[in-house]
Design an enzyme around this catalytic site. Structure first.
Site, PDB file in Angstrom:
ATOM      1  N   HIS A  19       0.856  -1.181   0.000  1.00 34.75           N
ATOM      2  CA  HIS A  19       0.000   0.000   0.000  1.00 34.75           C
ATOM      3  C   HIS A  19       0.891   1.229   0.000  1.00 34.75           C
ATOM      4  O   HIS A  19       1.264   1.753   1.049  1.00 34.75           O
ATOM      5  CB  HIS A  19      -0.925  -0.037   1.228  1.00 34.75           C
ATOM      6  CG  HIS A  19      -1.934   1.064   1.249  1.00 34.75           C
ATOM      7  ND1 HIS A  19      -3.068   1.023   2.037  1.00 34.75           N
ATOM      8  CD2 HIS A  19      -1.996   2.242   0.586  1.00 34.75           C
ATOM      9  CE1 HIS A  19      -3.768   2.128   1.855  1.00 34.75           C
ATOM     10  NE2 HIS A  19      -3.132   2.891   0.981  1.00 34.75           N
ATOM     11  N   HIS A  21       1.321   4.683  -2.653  1.00 37.06           N
ATOM     12  CA  HIS A  21       0.961   5.402  -3.876  1.00 37.06           C
ATOM     13  C   HIS A  21       2.257   6.019  -4.386  1.00 37.06           C
ATOM     14  O   HIS A  21       2.836   6.878  -3.697  1.00 37.06           O
ATOM     15  CB  HIS A  21      -0.078   6.481  -3.578  1.00 37.06           C
ATOM     16  CG  HIS A  21      -1.324   5.922  -2.954  1.00 37.06           C
ATOM     17  ND1 HIS A  21      -2.465   5.647  -3.674  1.00 37.06           N
ATOM     18  CD2 HIS A  21      -1.594   5.554  -1.672  1.00 37.06           C
ATOM     19  CE1 HIS A  21      -3.391   5.155  -2.868  1.00 37.06           C
ATOM     20  NE2 HIS A  21      -2.887   5.086  -1.641  1.00 37.06           N
ATOM     21  N   GLU A 212     -11.104   3.453   5.865  1.00 41.05           N
ATOM     22  CA  GLU A 212     -10.073   4.435   6.261  1.00 41.05           C
ATOM     23  C   GLU A 212     -10.811   5.534   7.031  1.00 41.05           C
ATOM     24  O   GLU A 212     -10.808   5.556   8.255  1.00 41.05           O
ATOM     25  CB  GLU A 212      -9.362   5.006   5.020  1.00 41.05           C
ATOM     26  CG  GLU A 212      -8.292   6.044   5.352  1.00 41.05           C
ATOM     27  CD  GLU A 212      -7.633   6.666   4.104  1.00 41.05           C
ATOM     28  OE1 GLU A 212      -8.160   6.520   2.986  1.00 41.05           O
ATOM     29  OE2 GLU A 212      -6.591   7.340   4.279  1.00 41.05           O
TER      30      GLU A 212
END
Ligand code: HPA
Ligand code: ZN
Length: 350
Positions: A19, A21, A212
Protein backbone atom coordinates in the site's frame (compact mmCIF):
# COMPACT_ATOMS: atom_id res chain seq x y z
CA UNK A 1 14.59 4.98 14.31
CA UNK A 2 12.32 3.46 16.94
CA UNK A 3 13.05 3.61 20.63
CA UNK A 4 13.17 -0.13 20.71
CA UNK A 5 16.14 -2.47 20.83
CA UNK A 6 14.38 -4.43 18.06
CA UNK A 7 15.27 -1.80 15.45
CA UNK A 8 17.98 -3.85 13.78
CA UNK A 9 15.68 -6.87 13.59
CA UNK A 10 12.85 -4.76 12.10
CA UNK A 11 15.24 -3.33 9.54
CA UNK A 12 16.44 -6.78 8.50
CA UNK A 13 12.98 -8.31 7.97
CA UNK A 14 12.28 -8.91 4.24
CA UNK A 15 9.34 -6.58 3.88
CA UNK A 16 6.59 -6.55 1.29
CA UNK A 17 4.95 -3.22 0.69
CA UNK A 18 1.37 -3.46 -0.62
CA UNK A 19 0.00 0.00 0.00
CA UNK A 20 2.12 2.80 -1.39
CA UNK A 21 0.96 5.40 -3.88
CA UNK A 22 3.99 6.07 -6.03
CA UNK A 23 2.88 9.67 -6.58
CA UNK A 24 2.80 9.95 -2.79
CA UNK A 25 6.54 9.34 -2.64
CA UNK A 26 7.25 12.68 -4.35
CA UNK A 27 9.52 14.46 -1.88
CA UNK A 28 9.23 18.29 -1.81
CA UNK A 29 12.82 18.63 -3.05
CA UNK A 30 12.05 16.73 -6.27
CA UNK A 31 8.65 18.43 -6.49
CA UNK A 32 10.21 21.92 -6.60
CA UNK A 33 13.05 20.78 -8.89
CA UNK A 34 10.64 19.26 -11.45
CA UNK A 35 8.31 22.29 -11.24
CA UNK A 36 11.28 24.53 -12.16
CA UNK A 37 12.58 22.23 -14.88
CA UNK A 38 9.15 21.68 -16.47
CA UNK A 39 7.99 25.28 -15.94
CA UNK A 40 4.93 24.21 -13.98
CA UNK A 41 3.45 26.98 -11.89
CA UNK A 42 2.65 25.87 -8.38
CA UNK A 43 0.29 27.99 -6.24
CA UNK A 44 2.10 31.24 -5.38
CA UNK A 45 2.99 31.78 -1.70
CA UNK A 46 0.36 34.55 -1.58
CA UNK A 47 -2.28 32.02 -2.66
CA UNK A 48 -0.93 29.33 -0.34
CA UNK A 49 2.01 30.12 1.98
CA UNK A 50 2.82 26.39 2.11
CA UNK A 51 4.49 26.75 -1.30
CA UNK A 52 7.03 29.31 -0.04
CA UNK A 53 9.77 26.68 0.43
CA UNK A 54 10.54 23.02 1.04
CA UNK A 55 10.37 23.57 4.80
CA UNK A 56 7.01 25.42 4.76
CA UNK A 57 5.54 22.71 2.55
CA UNK A 58 6.81 19.98 4.89
CA UNK A 59 5.42 21.93 7.86
CA UNK A 60 2.02 22.13 6.15
CA UNK A 61 2.09 18.35 5.59
CA UNK A 62 2.30 17.91 9.37
CA UNK A 63 -1.02 19.74 9.75
CA UNK A 64 -3.35 17.76 7.46
CA UNK A 65 -6.88 17.78 8.83
CA UNK A 66 -8.44 15.00 6.72
CA UNK A 67 -8.00 12.75 3.68
CA UNK A 68 -9.36 15.49 1.38
CA UNK A 69 -7.03 18.10 2.87
CA UNK A 70 -4.10 15.78 2.02
CA UNK A 71 -5.46 14.91 -1.45
CA UNK A 72 -5.50 18.62 -2.36
CA UNK A 73 -1.69 18.75 -1.94
CA UNK A 74 -1.18 15.26 -3.41
CA UNK A 75 -2.82 16.21 -6.72
CA UNK A 76 -1.00 19.57 -6.93
CA UNK A 77 2.29 17.79 -6.22
CA UNK A 78 1.98 15.25 -9.00
CA UNK A 79 1.21 17.98 -11.57
CA UNK A 80 4.98 18.53 -11.94
CA UNK A 81 5.43 15.05 -13.49
CA UNK A 82 5.59 15.47 -17.28
CA UNK A 83 8.14 13.25 -19.04
CA UNK A 84 8.86 9.50 -18.85
CA UNK A 85 12.09 10.42 -17.10
CA UNK A 86 10.16 12.33 -14.38
CA UNK A 87 8.07 9.24 -13.64
CA UNK A 88 11.19 7.08 -13.71
CA UNK A 89 13.07 9.40 -11.30
CA UNK A 90 10.11 9.40 -8.92
CA UNK A 91 9.77 5.62 -8.83
CA UNK A 92 13.51 4.92 -8.73
CA UNK A 93 13.92 7.26 -5.74
CA UNK A 94 11.18 5.32 -3.94
CA UNK A 95 12.76 1.92 -4.72
CA UNK A 96 16.15 3.16 -3.50
CA UNK A 97 14.63 4.40 -0.24
CA UNK A 98 12.56 1.23 0.17
CA UNK A 99 15.68 -0.89 -0.31
CA UNK A 100 17.35 0.97 2.56
CA UNK A 101 14.34 0.00 4.70
CA UNK A 102 14.64 -3.70 3.83
CA UNK A 103 11.83 -3.93 1.26
CA UNK A 104 12.15 -7.10 -0.82
CA UNK A 105 8.96 -6.74 -2.86
CA UNK A 106 6.79 -3.68 -3.55
CA UNK A 107 3.34 -3.45 -5.11
CA UNK A 108 2.76 0.19 -5.91
CA UNK A 109 -0.40 2.09 -6.74
CA UNK A 110 -0.55 4.71 -9.46
CA UNK A 111 -3.27 7.10 -10.68
CA UNK A 112 -3.37 7.39 -14.51
CA UNK A 113 -6.52 9.54 -14.45
CA UNK A 114 -4.67 12.29 -12.60
CA UNK A 115 -2.07 12.36 -15.38
CA UNK A 116 -4.17 11.90 -18.53
CA UNK A 117 -6.48 14.70 -17.30
CA UNK A 118 -3.43 17.01 -17.53
CA UNK A 119 -2.61 15.88 -21.06
CA UNK A 120 0.09 13.35 -20.10
CA UNK A 121 -0.19 10.18 -22.18
CA UNK A 122 -0.86 6.91 -20.36
CA UNK A 123 2.18 5.43 -22.21
CA UNK A 124 4.44 8.16 -20.74
CA UNK A 125 3.47 7.13 -17.23
CA UNK A 126 3.87 3.39 -17.85
CA UNK A 127 7.19 3.71 -19.66
CA UNK A 128 8.69 5.75 -16.80
CA UNK A 129 7.50 3.38 -14.09
CA UNK A 130 8.52 0.19 -15.92
CA UNK A 131 12.01 1.62 -16.58
CA UNK A 132 12.40 2.30 -12.84
CA UNK A 133 11.14 -1.20 -11.97
CA UNK A 134 13.78 -2.78 -14.22
CA UNK A 135 16.57 -0.67 -12.70
CA UNK A 136 15.38 -1.42 -9.16
CA UNK A 137 15.42 -5.15 -9.85
CA UNK A 138 18.95 -4.88 -11.23
CA UNK A 139 20.36 -2.47 -8.65
CA UNK A 140 18.53 -3.55 -5.47
CA UNK A 141 17.01 -6.98 -6.28
CA UNK A 142 13.62 -5.48 -5.40
CA UNK A 143 10.76 -7.18 -7.23
CA UNK A 144 7.76 -4.95 -7.89
CA UNK A 145 4.30 -4.80 -9.40
CA UNK A 146 2.02 -1.94 -10.49
CA UNK A 147 -1.58 -1.62 -9.29
CA UNK A 148 -3.73 0.84 -11.20
CA UNK A 149 -6.18 2.87 -9.11
CA UNK A 150 -9.57 4.20 -10.16
CA UNK A 151 -10.07 7.66 -8.61
CA UNK A 152 -13.40 7.35 -6.82
CA UNK A 153 -14.13 11.10 -6.59
CA UNK A 154 -14.49 11.12 -10.39
CA UNK A 155 -17.49 9.60 -12.24
CA UNK A 156 -17.40 5.78 -12.32
CA UNK A 157 -17.74 5.92 -16.13
CA UNK A 158 -14.39 7.75 -16.35
CA UNK A 159 -12.78 5.16 -14.09
CA UNK A 160 -14.20 2.41 -16.27
CA UNK A 161 -12.78 4.05 -19.40
CA UNK A 162 -9.35 4.27 -17.78
CA UNK A 163 -9.58 0.63 -16.63
CA UNK A 164 -10.45 -0.46 -20.21
CA UNK A 165 -7.35 1.35 -21.47
CA UNK A 166 -5.26 -0.66 -18.97
CA UNK A 167 -6.63 -4.09 -19.90
CA UNK A 168 -3.89 -4.93 -22.46
CA UNK A 169 -1.19 -4.15 -19.86
CA UNK A 170 -3.10 -6.13 -17.24
CA UNK A 171 -3.24 -9.10 -19.60
CA UNK A 172 0.54 -9.07 -20.05
CA UNK A 173 1.18 -8.53 -16.32
CA UNK A 174 2.73 -5.05 -16.76
CA UNK A 175 -0.09 -4.06 -14.37
CA UNK A 176 -0.83 -6.64 -11.69
CA UNK A 177 -4.14 -5.48 -10.26
CA UNK A 178 -6.94 -2.95 -9.95
CA UNK A 179 -7.39 -0.63 -6.96
CA UNK A 180 -9.76 2.12 -5.82
CA UNK A 181 -8.52 5.27 -4.09
CA UNK A 182 -9.18 8.97 -3.29
CA UNK A 183 -12.14 10.43 -1.31
CA UNK A 184 -13.79 7.50 0.44
CA UNK A 185 -16.90 8.87 2.16
CA UNK A 186 -19.79 9.28 -0.27
CA UNK A 187 -18.07 7.17 -2.93
CA UNK A 188 -18.87 3.58 -1.90
CA UNK A 189 -17.26 0.58 -3.61
CA UNK A 190 -20.52 -0.54 -5.29
CA UNK A 191 -20.38 2.49 -7.64
CA UNK A 192 -17.41 0.80 -9.33
CA UNK A 193 -18.96 -2.65 -9.65
CA UNK A 194 -18.79 -2.82 -13.47
CA UNK A 195 -15.00 -2.37 -13.61
CA UNK A 196 -14.25 -4.62 -10.65
CA UNK A 197 -16.51 -7.49 -11.72
CA UNK A 198 -15.02 -7.34 -15.20
CA UNK A 199 -11.54 -7.49 -13.63
CA UNK A 200 -12.64 -10.53 -11.62
CA UNK A 201 -13.97 -12.23 -14.76
CA UNK A 202 -10.63 -11.68 -16.49
CA UNK A 203 -8.71 -13.06 -13.50
CA UNK A 204 -7.05 -9.77 -12.47
CA UNK A 205 -6.22 -9.03 -8.82
CA UNK A 206 -8.47 -6.54 -7.02
CA UNK A 207 -8.21 -4.29 -3.98
CA UNK A 208 -9.94 -1.14 -2.72
CA UNK A 209 -9.37 1.48 -0.07
CA UNK A 210 -12.07 0.74 2.49
CA UNK A 211 -12.47 1.49 6.17
CA UNK A 212 -10.07 4.43 6.26
CA UNK A 213 -12.40 7.38 6.99
CA UNK A 214 -15.64 5.46 6.30
CA UNK A 215 -16.94 2.62 8.46
CA UNK A 216 -16.90 -1.16 8.31
CA UNK A 217 -19.91 -1.13 5.95
CA UNK A 218 -17.57 0.05 3.16
CA UNK A 219 -15.31 -2.92 3.92
CA UNK A 220 -18.25 -5.34 3.75
CA UNK A 221 -19.39 -3.73 0.50
CA UNK A 222 -15.89 -4.01 -1.00
CA UNK A 223 -15.96 -7.71 -0.25
CA UNK A 224 -19.55 -8.49 -1.21
CA UNK A 225 -20.19 -6.11 -4.11
CA UNK A 226 -16.87 -5.74 -5.91
CA UNK A 227 -15.18 -8.95 -4.66
CA UNK A 228 -11.85 -7.54 -3.52
CA UNK A 229 -9.03 -9.81 -2.39
CA UNK A 230 -7.56 -7.10 -0.14
CA UNK A 231 -8.82 -4.01 1.68
CA UNK A 232 -6.53 -0.98 1.91
CA UNK A 233 -6.35 0.64 5.36
CA UNK A 234 -9.21 -1.50 6.67
CA UNK A 235 -8.97 -0.26 10.25
CA UNK A 236 -12.72 -0.55 10.98
CA UNK A 237 -13.23 -4.34 11.25
CA UNK A 238 -13.65 -4.16 15.01
CA UNK A 239 -16.95 -2.33 14.41
CA UNK A 240 -18.55 -5.59 13.23
CA UNK A 241 -17.52 -9.01 14.55
CA UNK A 242 -19.18 -10.90 11.70
CA UNK A 243 -17.44 -8.91 8.95
CA UNK A 244 -14.17 -9.36 10.84
CA UNK A 245 -14.75 -13.13 10.95
CA UNK A 246 -15.45 -13.13 7.21
CA UNK A 247 -12.12 -11.41 6.57
CA UNK A 248 -10.41 -14.07 8.69
CA UNK A 249 -12.22 -17.01 7.05
CA UNK A 250 -11.65 -15.76 3.50
CA UNK A 251 -8.03 -14.75 4.25
CA UNK A 252 -8.67 -11.22 2.98
CA UNK A 253 -5.59 -9.19 3.64
CA UNK A 254 -5.77 -5.71 5.15
CA UNK A 255 -2.98 -3.30 4.12
CA UNK A 256 -2.54 -1.01 7.12
CA UNK A 257 -0.73 2.35 7.11
CA UNK A 258 -0.25 3.46 10.73
CA UNK A 259 1.46 6.84 10.24
CA UNK A 260 -1.02 7.80 7.50
CA UNK A 261 -3.93 7.11 9.86
CA UNK A 262 -2.45 9.42 12.48
CA UNK A 263 -1.49 12.16 9.99
CA UNK A 264 -4.97 12.17 8.41
CA UNK A 265 -6.65 12.19 11.85
CA UNK A 266 -8.34 8.80 11.48
CA UNK A 267 -6.85 8.02 14.90
CA UNK A 268 -5.05 10.19 17.43
CA UNK A 269 -2.25 7.70 18.09
CA UNK A 270 -0.92 4.46 16.57
CA UNK A 271 -1.92 2.81 19.90
CA UNK A 272 -5.58 3.20 18.86
CA UNK A 273 -5.15 1.01 15.77
CA UNK A 274 -6.51 -2.56 16.03
CA UNK A 275 -3.09 -4.20 15.54
CA UNK A 276 -3.31 -6.32 18.68
CA UNK A 277 -6.97 -7.18 18.00
CA UNK A 278 -6.19 -8.25 14.44
CA UNK A 279 -3.26 -10.41 15.58
CA UNK A 280 -5.43 -12.08 18.22
CA UNK A 281 -8.38 -12.61 15.84
CA UNK A 282 -6.22 -13.90 12.98
CA UNK A 283 -6.90 -11.02 10.57
CA UNK A 284 -4.03 -10.98 8.06
CA UNK A 285 -2.41 -7.62 7.54
CA UNK A 286 0.69 -5.92 6.18
CA UNK A 287 2.22 -2.65 7.38
CA UNK A 288 2.84 0.01 4.77
CA UNK A 289 3.69 3.67 4.18
CA UNK A 290 0.78 4.90 1.95
CA UNK A 291 2.24 8.29 0.89
CA UNK A 292 5.65 8.40 2.57
CA UNK A 293 6.71 11.85 1.33
CA UNK A 294 3.54 13.35 2.82
CA UNK A 295 3.15 11.40 6.06
CA UNK A 296 6.63 11.74 7.50
CA UNK A 297 7.88 8.20 7.16
CA UNK A 298 8.71 5.24 4.94
CA UNK A 299 7.87 1.60 5.67
CA UNK A 300 10.46 1.05 8.41
CA UNK A 301 9.19 4.15 10.25
CA UNK A 302 5.76 2.51 10.18
CA UNK A 303 7.15 -0.79 11.52
CA UNK A 304 8.94 1.18 14.28
CA UNK A 305 5.80 3.14 15.18
CA UNK A 306 3.90 -0.14 15.58
CA UNK A 307 6.69 -1.59 17.70
CA UNK A 308 6.78 1.50 19.94
CA UNK A 309 3.01 1.35 20.37
CA UNK A 310 2.45 -2.41 20.79
CA UNK A 311 5.75 -3.90 21.97
CA UNK A 312 5.33 -6.95 19.72
CA UNK A 313 7.46 -10.09 20.05
CA UNK A 314 9.77 -11.37 17.31
CA UNK A 315 7.34 -14.25 16.81
CA UNK A 316 4.50 -11.78 16.18
CA UNK A 317 6.64 -9.90 13.65
CA UNK A 318 7.42 -13.19 11.96
CA UNK A 319 3.66 -13.79 11.59
CA UNK A 320 3.10 -10.29 10.16
CA UNK A 321 5.93 -10.61 7.64
CA UNK A 322 4.98 -14.19 6.67
CA UNK A 323 1.40 -13.07 6.03
CA UNK A 324 2.70 -10.10 3.99
CA UNK A 325 4.76 -12.44 1.84
CA UNK A 326 1.94 -14.92 1.40
CA UNK A 327 -0.58 -12.16 0.61
CA UNK A 328 1.64 -10.70 -2.13
CA UNK A 329 0.71 -10.84 -5.79
CA UNK A 330 4.03 -12.26 -6.94
CA UNK A 331 5.06 -15.74 -8.12
CA UNK A 332 5.21 -18.72 -5.76
CA UNK A 333 8.94 -18.88 -6.48
CA UNK A 334 9.44 -15.30 -5.25
CA UNK A 335 7.37 -16.05 -2.13
CA UNK A 336 9.55 -19.10 -1.41
CA UNK A 337 12.69 -16.93 -1.76
CA UNK A 338 11.30 -14.33 0.64
CA UNK A 339 10.20 -16.97 3.18
CA UNK A 340 13.80 -18.28 3.12
CA UNK A 341 15.06 -14.72 3.77
CA UNK A 342 12.60 -14.41 6.66
CA UNK A 343 13.69 -17.73 8.17
CA UNK A 344 17.30 -16.63 7.92
CA UNK A 345 16.55 -13.38 9.79
CA UNK A 346 14.63 -15.34 12.47
CA UNK A 347 17.50 -17.81 12.89
CA UNK A 348 20.09 -15.07 13.24
CA UNK A 349 18.01 -13.08 15.70
CA UNK A 350 17.58 -15.77 18.35
N1 HPA B 1 -6.58 7.19 0.80
C1 HPA B 1 -7.25 7.32 -0.33
N2 HPA B 1 -6.68 7.69 -1.47
C2 HPA B 1 -5.38 7.96 -1.48
C3 HPA B 1 -4.64 7.86 -0.34
C4 HPA B 1 -5.26 7.44 0.86
O1 HPA B 1 -4.66 7.32 1.95
N3 HPA B 1 -3.37 8.19 -0.69
C5 HPA B 1 -3.37 8.48 -2.00
N4 HPA B 1 -4.60 8.34 -2.48
ZN1 ZN C 1 -3.71 4.70 0.22
Amino acid sequence: MCKDSMHEFLQALPKCEHHMHIEGSLEPELLFALAARNKISLPSPSEDPAFESISTLLARYRRFTSLDDFLHYYFIGMSVLITPSDFESLAYAYFKRAHADGVAHAEVFFDPQAHTARGIAYETVISGFTAAQKRALHDFKITSELIVCILRHLPASEGEEMYRQCIPDMETGVIKGLGLSSTEKGNPPSLFKASFLDAEKRGFHRTAHAGEEAGVEYMAEALHEIHVQRADHGIKLVEDESVMQEFVDKKIMVTMCPLSNVELRCVKHVRELPIRKYLDAGVRFSINSDDPAYFGGYILDNYCAVQDAFDLSKKEWETIVRNSIEGSWCSQQRKTEMIALLEDVMRKST
